[in-house]
Design an enzyme around this catalytic site. Sequence first.
Site, short mmCIF file in Angstrom:
data_model
loop_
_atom_site.label_atom_id
_atom_site.label_comp_id
_atom_site.label_asym_id
_atom_site.label_seq_id
_atom_site.Cartn_x
_atom_site.Cartn_y
_atom_site.Cartn_z
N CYS A 28 0.81 -1.23 0.00
CA CYS A 28 0.00 0.00 0.00
C CYS A 28 0.84 1.27 0.00
CB CYS A 28 -0.95 0.00 1.19
SG CYS A 28 -2.12 -1.36 1.17
N HIS A 86 -9.99 2.60 -0.74
CA HIS A 86 -8.54 2.39 -0.67
C HIS A 86 -8.07 1.59 -1.88
CE1 HIS A 86 -4.60 1.43 0.67
NE2 HIS A 86 -4.88 0.41 1.47
#
Length: 364
Positions: A83, A318
Site C-alpha cells: 500500500c 482504498h
Amino acid sequence: MSKAVIVKAKRSAIGKENGFFKHLEVQQLLAPLLRHLSEGIEEHLNDVILGNIVGLGGNIARLSGLQAGLPLHVPGLTIDRQCSAGLEAIRLACCLVEAGAGDCYIAGGAESVSTSPFEKRARFSPEDIGDPDMGLAAEYVAKTYQITRDDQDEFAELSYQRAWESLETGFYKQEILPIEGQTTDEELVRKRDIKRILLRAIPTFIKNGSVTAANSCSINDGACAVVVMSENKAKSLSLQPILRFVDSEVFGVHPFFPGIAPVFAIKGLLKKRNLDIRDIDLFEINEAFASKAVACAKELGIPYEKLNTRGGSIALGHPYSASGSILVTRLFYEVQQRQDCRYVIAAIGSGGGIGLAMLFETCI
C-alpha cells in the site's frame, strides 16, 4: 542540489470493486491521467514511476505510458511496496531529481482489483513470524494501543462527514480527472446514514472485536499521479511549484502491526529535521482502518483538526497502490486553500509492517 517540487496532481474517481470501473484494466485507468499530466511537457519527461501490486504483471508504467501516447523515449518503472507503493513512487522521483539523475517525472500508483487475476493476497511475512490479514492486524493495533470501538466509530464518522462536506463544496472536483465520465467517488454517489450503519455493524475479523466493515476502508479501483520536477525546470517552463520535497523516512515494524508503522516513520523524519509535531500544519495518513488512524494520532499527539481534513479512505475507498499518491494530491490542493501552511506530511503503513512518511513545505 536541485530541489524537487510538485507542480501538477490528479486522480481518478475511486470506484468500488466490481463497480463503475470494473471493465478497466490498470493501464486504462492510468493512461488518461498520464496524458493529462504530461500535456506540454512530453519531451521533458525522464521517466514514469508507478506503483501497482495486484495487476496483471509486466511493467505497468511502460504499458500505461505507451497507451497514453507518451514519447517512446519515456521508459517507465513499476514498483511494489504494497500500500506504500504510490507514495514510494513519488519519493523515488523526488530523490532522483535531487540526485541529479533527471528533472521531470510522473509518479503515482493505480489499482484495479476488479480485473486482478489474484484470488488471494500475496504473502507479507514468513510463517515463522506470522502473516495476519490486515483486518486482524488492525485488531492487534486496537488492542495494543487501547483504541476502543467507540474511538474507531467516532473517527470513521468524522471521515465520512468531512468527505461529504468536501464533495458538497466542490473540493474534490479539482482533484478528479473525469475518466469515462466518472467525477464522483463511488462510495459517495448515494448518501447513507453512517451513524446508524456504524451502530449496527458487527466485528468482522474476530469475535468480540472492535474492527468492523463500517470503520474500515473498502476495496477499490483507482489511479493517481503527480508531476515531480526540479525547481529550476519548473521555473524554466513557467510552472508554479506547490509542494517542495524536504525529506522522507521509511521504517519497518513487526508485521503484526503495520497500522502503527507510520508513527515511527514520522518520528524519524521529524528527528532528522529537528522539527516537532506542532511544526506540521497538515497530516494525511492513510486510514485503511480507523484503529490505525486513531492510534497514529494518539501516539504522535496529532489533533484531529490537522489530520485528514477532507476525509480519507474509510469514506472514499482504498485503491491500494494509488492511496499514497492520493495523500500527496490531497495536500497539493488543500494547501492552495489555506494561508497558514508551511510544513505538511503524507504517511502510510503497509503489509509486512512498513511505514513511509514524506515531508513537504509549501511553495505558495
